[in-house]
Design a protein around this motif. Sequence first.
Motif, PDB file in Angstrom:
ATOM      1  N   GLU A  28       0.911  -1.050   0.054  1.00  0.00           N
ATOM      2  CA  GLU A  28       0.092  -0.249  -0.073  1.00  0.00           C
ATOM      3  C   GLU A  28       0.553   0.777  -0.613  1.00  0.00           C
ATOM      4  O   GLU A  28       1.589   1.383   1.003  1.00  0.00           O
ATOM      5  N   LEU A  29       0.465   1.987  -0.686  1.00  0.00           N
ATOM      6  CA  LEU A  29       1.643   3.490  -0.983  1.00  0.00           C
ATOM      7  C   LEU A  29       0.731   4.152  -0.914  1.00  0.00           C
ATOM      8  O   LEU A  29      -0.954   4.709  -1.209  1.00  0.00           O
ATOM      9  N   ARG A  30       0.948   5.026   0.574  1.00  0.00           N
ATOM     10  CA  ARG A  30      -0.280   6.135   0.601  1.00  0.00           C
ATOM     11  C   ARG A  30       0.840   7.612   0.518  1.00  0.00           C
ATOM     12  O   ARG A  30       1.514   7.941   1.482  1.00  0.00           O
ATOM     13  N   ASN A  31       0.159   8.529  -0.134  1.00  0.00           N
ATOM     14  CA  ASN A  31       0.481   9.650  -0.394  1.00  0.00           C
ATOM     15  C   ASN A  31       2.075  10.021  -0.644  1.00  0.00           C
ATOM     16  O   ASN A  31       2.442  10.779   0.406  1.00  0.00           O
ATOM     17  N   PHE A  36      13.918  14.302  -5.806  1.00  0.00           N
ATOM     18  CA  PHE A  36      15.600  14.512  -6.229  1.00  0.00           C
ATOM     19  C   PHE A  36      15.888  15.524  -5.870  1.00  0.00           C
ATOM     20  O   PHE A  36      15.566  16.302  -6.668  1.00  0.00           O
ATOM     21  N   GLY A  37      17.014  15.644  -4.951  1.00  0.00           N
ATOM     22  CA  GLY A  37      17.725  17.247  -4.798  1.00  0.00           C
ATOM     23  C   GLY A  37      17.573  17.581  -3.660  1.00  0.00           C
ATOM     24  O   GLY A  37      17.260  16.293  -2.220  1.00  0.00           O
ATOM     25  N   ARG A  38      18.540  18.435  -3.315  1.00  0.00           N
ATOM     26  CA  ARG A  38      17.971  19.455  -2.454  1.00  0.00           C
ATOM     27  C   ARG A  38      16.693  20.318  -2.300  1.00  0.00           C
ATOM     28  O   ARG A  38      15.752  20.005  -3.337  1.00  0.00           O
ATOM     29  N   ASN A  39      16.833  20.839  -1.033  1.00  0.00           N
ATOM     30  CA  ASN A  39      15.660  21.805  -0.836  1.00  0.00           C
ATOM     31  C   ASN A  39      14.071  20.996  -0.413  1.00  0.00           C
ATOM     32  O   ASN A  39      12.902  21.605  -1.483  1.00  0.00           O
ATOM     33  N   ILE A  40      14.006  20.154  -0.179  1.00  0.00           N
ATOM     34  CA  ILE A  40      13.006  18.639  -0.373  1.00  0.00           C
ATOM     35  C   ILE A  40      11.393  19.762   0.720  1.00  0.00           C
ATOM     36  O   ILE A  40      10.248  19.675  -0.318  1.00  0.00           O
ATOM     37  N   ALA A  41      11.911  20.433   1.337  1.00  0.00           N
ATOM     38  CA  ALA A  41      10.589  20.920   1.891  1.00  0.00           C
ATOM     39  C   ALA A  41      10.175  21.834   1.091  1.00  0.00           C
ATOM     40  O   ALA A  41       9.290  22.287   1.214  1.00  0.00           O
ATOM     41  N   LEU A  63      13.450  17.548  -7.414  1.00  0.00           N
ATOM     42  CA  LEU A  63      13.330  17.126  -9.003  1.00  0.00           C
ATOM     43  C   LEU A  63      11.968  16.478  -8.094  1.00  0.00           C
ATOM     44  O   LEU A  63      11.806  15.161  -7.361  1.00  0.00           O
ATOM     45  N   MET A  64      10.541  16.827  -8.983  1.00  0.00           N
ATOM     46  CA  MET A  64       9.299  15.546  -7.731  1.00  0.00           C
ATOM     47  C   MET A  64       9.510  14.772  -8.767  1.00  0.00           C
ATOM     48  O   MET A  64       8.978  14.482  -9.415  1.00  0.00           O
ATOM     49  N   GLY A  65       9.313  13.404  -7.953  1.00  0.00           N
ATOM     50  CA  GLY A  65       9.667  12.270  -8.372  1.00  0.00           C
ATOM     51  C   GLY A  65       8.482  11.739  -9.042  1.00  0.00           C
ATOM     52  O   GLY A  65       7.831  11.563  -9.302  1.00  0.00           O
ATOM     53  N   THR A  66       7.918  11.609  -7.582  1.00  0.00           N
ATOM     54  CA  THR A  66       6.511  11.775  -7.705  1.00  0.00           C
ATOM     55  C   THR A  66       5.554  12.331  -6.444  1.00  0.00           C
ATOM     56  O   THR A  66       5.554  13.437  -5.308  1.00  0.00           O
ATOM     57  N   PHE A  67       4.539  12.468  -6.903  1.00  0.00           N
ATOM     58  CA  PHE A  67       3.510  12.966  -6.050  1.00  0.00           C
ATOM     59  C   PHE A  67       2.473  12.433  -5.589  1.00  0.00           C
ATOM     60  O   PHE A  67       1.434  12.314  -6.469  1.00  0.00           O
ATOM     61  N   LYS A  68       2.664  12.344  -4.102  1.00  0.00           N
ATOM     62  CA  LYS A  68       1.007  11.728  -3.578  1.00  0.00           C
ATOM     63  C   LYS A  68       0.496  10.582  -3.923  1.00  0.00           C
ATOM     64  O   LYS A  68      -0.940  10.380  -4.437  1.00  0.00           O
ATOM     65  N   ALA A 103      10.015  10.799   1.020  1.00  0.00           N
ATOM     66  CA  ALA A 103       9.930  12.465   1.364  1.00  0.00           C
ATOM     67  C   ALA A 103       8.801  12.719   2.195  1.00  0.00           C
ATOM     68  O   ALA A 103       9.223  13.010   3.511  1.00  0.00           O
ATOM     69  N   ARG A 104       7.662  11.997   2.136  1.00  0.00           N
ATOM     70  CA  ARG A 104       6.823  11.880   2.430  1.00  0.00           C
ATOM     71  C   ARG A 104       5.805  11.289   2.921  1.00  0.00           C
ATOM     72  O   ARG A 104       5.399  10.175   0.526  1.00  0.00           O
TER      73      ARG A 104
END
Length: 409
Positions: A28-31, A36-41, A63-68, A103-104
Amino acid sequence: MTVAPLNAFDLDAATPLVAADRTENAVELRNVDIVFGRNIAKALALSDRGEGREHIREQVGALMGTFKVNLDIRRGEICVLMGLSGSGKSTVLRAINGLNRVARGSVLVHHRGQPVDVTTCRSATLRDIRLNTVSMVFQQFGLLPWRSVRDNVGFGLELRGVGGPERARIVDEKLAMVGLSGWADKTVQELSGGMQQRVGLARAFATDADILLMDEPFSALDPLIRDKLQDDLLDLQRKLHKTIVFVSHDLSEALKIGNRIAIMEGGHVVQFGTAADILLRPANDYVAEFVKHMNPLDVLTAEAVMRPAHDLPVEGDMLLLHGSSGLRLTLDAAGRPAAAEVEGRPVALATDGGEADGLVVVRSDLPLKTVIALRDRARHPLVFVDETGRFAGLCDHGEIYRALLRKNA
Ligand SMILES: Nc1ncnc2c1ncn2[C@@H]1O[C@H](COP(=O)(O)OP(=O)(O)OP(=O)(O)O)[C@@H](O)[C@H]1O
């Protein structure tokens, strides 16, 4: 009217691929956000404001690898992750065995009887998951070319400390399964590309991991070999009921082997559904563009096109199947077709192997091609039942035409 016997058709063509228990999730993947890279927050903050990948990359360099990403992958199913290059398929796959940092969000893997979040678990647990529960199969299968076929297939077992005779027994069994018994002592480099992929399959199945992650395993092969290996995989899956997460950028491969397909675009899962969902109800223009050239005959089953049972008018204790002819159906207490009539005259139920002169009763997972051939020869609309024999729906010419024109009923 002379009609062909039903057993002239391939009524077993649609052997179900998913184990009977379809409710339990293996993964199960949840959100899940992966950056990838710096400045994640900062990247996540922009993502929360609805910004897309490009904008976030320009603003903060990450770079956002995945969004939610949310996915429930059921035990025993083949879930295909499909999309254009860079859409995030491998990123999702690699999150399942903890190769990509999340990341989240959470990634739950069913391990030793309970869900374990691989994003937060201890490293010893993650190691145990990788050795025993989740096995990864790469594009080139990551074979060791100088080792023998036998040693490659037994590699995962060796890592797990499975000893000589037991390892040899399992390896022989898996090599027989993929049709390579005579090749055990050759080195991998002596084999053709297609045979090497089969060694990779045997190795993946040898570990007894419940969950297999496959990253474009057949993409480097020519179309005929690829088609054959897809069939081999489906055959093995019918016996073994693994949970398989399979990455592909080829929609026809996805529709052929996937019980469900997650279509990815720019790091988002834009649609997650069966082949029929995707073909008949594409969620957006991106999906519609993919399915535009697919032939519904190659993909759809009766289930996707039939008029469902709950849609039919009930008259007393009968269902009205066909208004103009007055065809009616009676169900038994368990909901299975029991008797049929036309204006009071009984009509025989023609099940597997019977004559199509009566009311044809067949499984709802039959391919659309077979449905068309059956309807062409049958006197009445076709009656479909589920795997337990319960009445599921009805298909007449109209349902078939609408499916071919991809119009929803
Ligand atoms: N380790 C990494 N570091 C930086 N960026 C990465 C990393 N892995 C993936 N990416 C980026 O994340 C995005 C998604 O990549 P991913 O490999 O998941 O795509 P894909 O859909 O599997 O594509 P392909 O079919 O080409 O393999 C791409 O823009 C890729 O460049």
